[in-house]
Design a protein around this motif. Structure first.
Motif, PDB file in Angstrom:
ATOM      1  N   GLN A  18       0.944  -1.267   0.172  1.00  0.00           N
ATOM      2  CA  GLN A  18      -0.088  -0.020  -0.200  1.00  0.00           C
ATOM      3  C   GLN A  18       0.932   1.221   0.005  1.00  0.00           C
ATOM      4  O   GLN A  18       0.711   2.255  -0.696  1.00  0.00           O
ATOM      5  CB  GLN A  18      -0.970   0.101   1.109  1.00  0.00           C
ATOM      6  N   VAL A  19       1.962   1.392   0.734  1.00  0.00           N
ATOM      7  CA  VAL A  19       2.758   2.365   0.874  1.00  0.00           C
ATOM      8  C   VAL A  19       3.549   2.537  -0.519  1.00  0.00           C
ATOM      9  O   VAL A  19       3.507   3.652  -0.907  1.00  0.00           O
ATOM     10  CB  VAL A  19       3.788   2.273   1.862  1.00  0.00           C
ATOM     11  N   ALA A  20       3.914   1.379  -1.094  1.00  0.00           N
ATOM     12  CA  ALA A  20       4.540   1.405  -2.412  1.00  0.00           C
ATOM     13  C   ALA A  20       3.603   2.063  -3.637  1.00  0.00           C
ATOM     14  O   ALA A  20       4.216   2.853  -4.296  1.00  0.00           O
ATOM     15  CB  ALA A  20       5.103   0.069  -2.698  1.00  0.00           C
ATOM     16  N   ASP A  21       2.392   1.512  -3.513  1.00  0.00           N
ATOM     17  CA  ASP A  21       1.485   1.946  -4.548  1.00  0.00           C
ATOM     18  C   ASP A  21       1.122   3.674  -4.532  1.00  0.00           C
ATOM     19  O   ASP A  21       1.044   4.159  -5.418  1.00  0.00           O
ATOM     20  CB  ASP A  21       0.052   1.187  -4.331  1.00  0.00           C
ATOM     21  N   ALA A  22       1.255   3.932  -3.060  1.00  0.00           N
ATOM     22  CA  ALA A  22       1.126   5.500  -3.080  1.00  0.00           C
ATOM     23  C   ALA A  22       2.076   6.241  -3.446  1.00  0.00           C
ATOM     24  O   ALA A  22       2.165   7.330  -3.986  1.00  0.00           O
ATOM     25  CB  ALA A  22       0.545   5.688  -1.363  1.00  0.00           C
ATOM     26  N   MET A  23       3.277   5.679  -3.210  1.00  0.00           N
ATOM     27  CA  MET A  23       4.567   6.220  -3.739  1.00  0.00           C
ATOM     28  C   MET A  23       4.650   6.392  -5.164  1.00  0.00           C
ATOM     29  O   MET A  23       5.175   7.294  -5.887  1.00  0.00           O
ATOM     30  CB  MET A  23       5.767   5.635  -3.265  1.00  0.00           C
ATOM     31  N   TYR A  24       4.375   5.351  -5.837  1.00  0.00           N
ATOM     32  CA  TYR A  24       4.522   5.121  -7.371  1.00  0.00           C
ATOM     33  C   TYR A  24       3.481   6.036  -8.056  1.00  0.00           C
ATOM     34  O   TYR A  24       3.709   6.470  -9.050  1.00  0.00           O
ATOM     35  CB  TYR A  24       4.338   3.480  -7.792  1.00  0.00           C
ATOM     36  N   ILE A  35      10.267   3.038 -15.362  1.00  0.00           N
ATOM     37  CA  ILE A  35      10.624   2.258 -14.135  1.00  0.00           C
ATOM     38  C   ILE A  35       9.523   1.619 -13.500  1.00  0.00           C
ATOM     39  O   ILE A  35       8.489   2.320 -13.374  1.00  0.00           O
ATOM     40  CB  ILE A  35      11.539   2.985 -13.102  1.00  0.00           C
ATOM     41  N   LYS A  36       9.401   0.345 -13.452  1.00  0.00           N
ATOM     42  CA  LYS A  36       8.142  -0.353 -12.828  1.00  0.00           C
ATOM     43  C   LYS A  36       8.458  -1.042 -11.455  1.00  0.00           C
ATOM     44  O   LYS A  36       9.824  -1.642 -11.272  1.00  0.00           O
ATOM     45  CB  LYS A  36       7.709  -1.288 -13.956  1.00  0.00           C
ATOM     46  N   LEU A  37       7.546  -1.111 -10.666  1.00  0.00           N
ATOM     47  CA  LEU A  37       7.791  -1.837  -9.415  1.00  0.00           C
ATOM     48  C   LEU A  37       7.376  -3.455  -9.800  1.00  0.00           C
ATOM     49  O   LEU A  37       6.281  -3.661  -9.861  1.00  0.00           O
ATOM     50  CB  LEU A  37       6.658  -1.161  -8.411  1.00  0.00           C
ATOM     51  N   SER A  38       8.245  -4.198  -9.225  1.00  0.00           N
ATOM     52  CA  SER A  38       7.996  -5.718  -9.720  1.00  0.00           C
ATOM     53  C   SER A  38       7.518  -6.289  -8.331  1.00  0.00           C
ATOM     54  O   SER A  38       6.772  -7.309  -8.282  1.00  0.00           O
ATOM     55  CB  SER A  38       9.062  -6.628 -10.275  1.00  0.00           C
ATOM     56  N   ALA A  45      12.602  -4.123  -2.121  1.00  0.00           N
ATOM     57  CA  ALA A  45      12.111  -3.778  -3.421  1.00  0.00           C
ATOM     58  C   ALA A  45      12.777  -4.279  -4.569  1.00  0.00           C
ATOM     59  O   ALA A  45      13.935  -4.170  -4.581  1.00  0.00           O
ATOM     60  CB  ALA A  45      11.937  -2.108  -3.400  1.00  0.00           C
ATOM     61  N   VAL A  46      12.087  -4.523  -5.639  1.00  0.00           N
ATOM     62  CA  VAL A  46      12.572  -5.044  -6.945  1.00  0.00           C
ATOM     63  C   VAL A  46      11.864  -4.198  -7.800  1.00  0.00           C
ATOM     64  O   VAL A  46      10.548  -3.908  -8.097  1.00  0.00           O
ATOM     65  CB  VAL A  46      12.261  -6.381  -7.238  1.00  0.00           C
TER      66      VAL A  46
END
Length: 156
Positions: A18-24, A35-38, A45-46
């Motif tokens: 959830q934190v990563a989604d908000a950042m992205y 750049i994509k979050l895998s 993180a990858v």
């Protein structure tokens, strides 16, 4: 972090996502560079990026700044999974091999240490063949704010 620390129904993995989604969603630079979050989990993180013709330098290889940007992005996502705004304090990169147009680069970032407001994170960048392209070691610094205002914070 316990499940209760992240909210009654959230696991640490769900919390980190959830934190990563908000950042992205707000990371225009990462989106612009493709750049994509895998994958993301607490302190990890990858991220991936395909080298395009617009990323090449005068030697027809990927400009080091793009490789560092990929590493710094993965670093940020790994360091911010606790929902405490964390920025790069220092980062050192060692280039190990060339990246060329069409290469799919993968940056794997892992927090090695977090103590108070500072931390240490390592990032390894490889290409689609598993060849190491670069390694980054960075120091992080936590500022006292949240990524997602209505979510709790947790320690890594």
């Amino acid at each position: 972090m316990t499940d209760q620390d992240a909210g009654d129904s959230e696991s640490p993995l769900t919390f980190a996502q959830q934190v990563a989604d908000a950042m992205y969603e707000k990371d225009v630079a990462a989106q612009h560079m493709g750049i994509k979050l895998s994958k993301v989990s607490p302190g990890y993180a990858v991220m991936t990026m395909t080298v395009t013709d617009k990323m090449l330098n005068g030697h027809a290889i990927c400009h080091g700044g793009y490789i560092f940007a990929l590493a710094d992005t993965a670093f940020a996502f790994a360091c911010n999974t606790a929902n405490i705004t964390t920025v790069t304090l220092n980062g050192n990169i060692t280039f190990l091999s060339l990246a060329r147009e069409g290469d799919m680069l993968t940056a794997v970032a892992e927090v090695q240490s977090q103590s108070g407001r500072t931390g240490l994170c390592d990032v390894v960048i490889t290409n689609q063949e598993g060849t190491r392209i670069a390694m980054v070691r960075g120091n992080s610094y936590r500022v006292k704010s949240k990524i997602v205002a209505d979510m709790p914070t947790a320690d890594l």
